[in-house]
Scaffold this active site. Structure first.
Site, mmCIF file in Angstrom:
data_model
loop_
_atom_site.group_PDB
_atom_site.id
_atom_site.type_symbol
_atom_site.label_atom_id
_atom_site.label_comp_id
_atom_site.label_asym_id
_atom_site.label_seq_id
_atom_site.Cartn_x
_atom_site.Cartn_y
_atom_site.Cartn_z
ATOM 1 N N ASP A 130 -10.374 3.631 4.427
ATOM 2 C CA ASP A 130 -10.732 2.213 4.403
ATOM 3 C C ASP A 130 -12.253 2.027 4.332
ATOM 4 O O ASP A 130 -12.733 0.940 4.040
ATOM 5 C CB ASP A 130 -10.259 1.604 5.733
ATOM 6 C CG ASP A 130 -9.377 0.402 5.557
ATOM 7 O OD1 ASP A 130 -9.097 0.014 4.418
ATOM 8 O OD2 ASP A 130 -8.962 -0.160 6.596
ATOM 9 N N GLN A 169 -4.084 -1.470 9.703
ATOM 10 C CA GLN A 169 -4.175 -2.795 9.094
ATOM 11 C C GLN A 169 -4.811 -3.797 10.055
ATOM 12 O O GLN A 169 -4.443 -3.880 11.230
ATOM 13 C CB GLN A 169 -2.762 -3.270 8.674
ATOM 14 C CG GLN A 169 -2.722 -4.585 7.920
ATOM 15 C CD GLN A 169 -3.369 -4.535 6.534
ATOM 16 O OE1 GLN A 169 -3.515 -3.463 5.938
ATOM 17 N NE2 GLN A 169 -3.771 -5.666 6.026
ATOM 18 N N LYS A 184 0.844 -1.207 0.000
ATOM 19 C CA LYS A 184 0.000 0.000 0.000
ATOM 20 C C LYS A 184 0.877 1.255 0.000
ATOM 21 O O LYS A 184 0.627 2.197 -0.762
ATOM 22 C CB LYS A 184 -0.938 -0.014 1.214
ATOM 23 C CG LYS A 184 -2.038 -1.066 1.090
ATOM 24 C CD LYS A 184 -2.784 -1.344 2.394
ATOM 25 C CE LYS A 184 -3.759 -2.507 2.208
ATOM 26 N NZ LYS A 184 -4.444 -2.926 3.425
#
Ligand code: GUN
Length: 297
Positions: A121, A98, A54
């Site tokens: 997200d 994460q 990412k």
């Protein structure tokens, strides 16, 4: 019949180039360089790999990126402090913590601590709620957003079609169903959600004009479960033992690709399908967040 291959890898390259141009424009015209911050707790090798990908993708597209890595033993309070610092930092437009987190940390508490305006997200209840109700600005979760983008860009607009989503997770199936139902581009579909407890799953998947599989079981969807001519998007990624291969394993999706590609009219592979699109949509959300911060989003 051999199907059109919907390459998330190729589509991602195009979209990332567009995002790079938009990021450069925001920097030149508004003095805002889109910034992504990722937070990794502990040393889970898969999470390390995903977070690394990412950040690398963000930098390659001209975004600024920062990875904050804290030890496995970090307390929930300490992690909340990290999130609060990023919420307050004007150079950070997108925050991604994460998952999964270690067992002593409550994921919901951490996700709810992220400012909804930086939750690229799309997991904060404010964003999930706005997606579901269709009110206000929100960020859609990256994997479902990537699926919709793949359909649109490959010429398979879901409008008016019967889309069957196999899988009901908070991360994929449920938000995808909401995206497809919206009265908006990429939406207006007739949506059925099925899952592991669905009676006669194959009878349901066979009704799909577009079948999106996010069920989490390697190669579970076989040709007899797919209506001839359907468009099939495979969200799964699995590493399965393959003693015959050099590495001793191979990567596959939830769909038995070689078999299903003979029945489908179009199909996304795995790897090289939804995976790269997920990261691309994270970059897209971060650029959107920066544009909103600059007053032009
Ligand atoms: N772990 C696996 N998928 C995801 C995702 O989409 N977002 C976050 N934050 N963690 C993940």
């Amino acid at each position: 019949m051999s199907a059109q291959i919907i390459s998330g890898k190729d589509l991602s390259a195009t979209i990332r180039a567009e995002l790079g141009a938009r990021a450069a424009e925001l920097a030149a015209e508004h003095g805002v360089t889109p910034g992504l911050a990722t937070v990794l707790v502990g040393e889970n090798p898969a999470s390390q790999m995903y977070v690394g990908m990412k950040n690398k993708a963000a930098e390659a597209a001209g975004l600024s990126s920062r990875q904050i890595t804290v030890p496995e033993a970090t307390s929930q309070e300490e992690l909340l402090g990290v999130v609060a610092g990023l919420n307050a930092d004007p150079a950070v437009h997108g925050i991604l913590v994460q998952l999964p987190l270690p067992g002593h940390i409550d994921e919901g508490t951490i996700i709810e601590a992220i400012s909804p305006s930086k939750d690229v997200d799309g997991l904060h209840p404010v964003n999930a709620g706005r997606l579901a109700t269709g009110s206000g600005k929100f960020f859609a979760p990256c994997t479902p957003a990537g699926v919709v983008e793949m359909l649109m860009r490959s010429g398979h607009d879901p409008e008016g079609k019967h889309v069957v989503v196999a899988g009901r997770s908070n991360l994929v199936g449920q938000p995808l169903a909401n995206l497809l139902l919206r009265k908006a581009p990429g939406g207006n579909a007739t949506v059925t959600v099925c899952h592991s407890r669905t009676r006669d799953l194959a009878a349901v998947t066979r009704t799909a004009e577009i079948l999106v599989v996010a069920i989490g079981r390697p190669e579970m969807i076989t040709a007899d479960m797919v209506r001839p001519g359907a468009v099939v998007i495979d969200v799964g990624t699995h590493r399965v033992d393959d003693p015959g291969s050099e590495k001793g394993y191979r990567v596959c999706g939830d769909v038995l690709f070689d078999e299903v590609k003979e029945v489908a009219s179009a199909i996304s592979p795995s790897p090289g399908g939804v995976g790269p699109m997920t990261i691309t949509m994270l970059l897209a959300n971060t650029v959107t967040s920066a544009a909103r911060a600059a007053g032009v989003g």
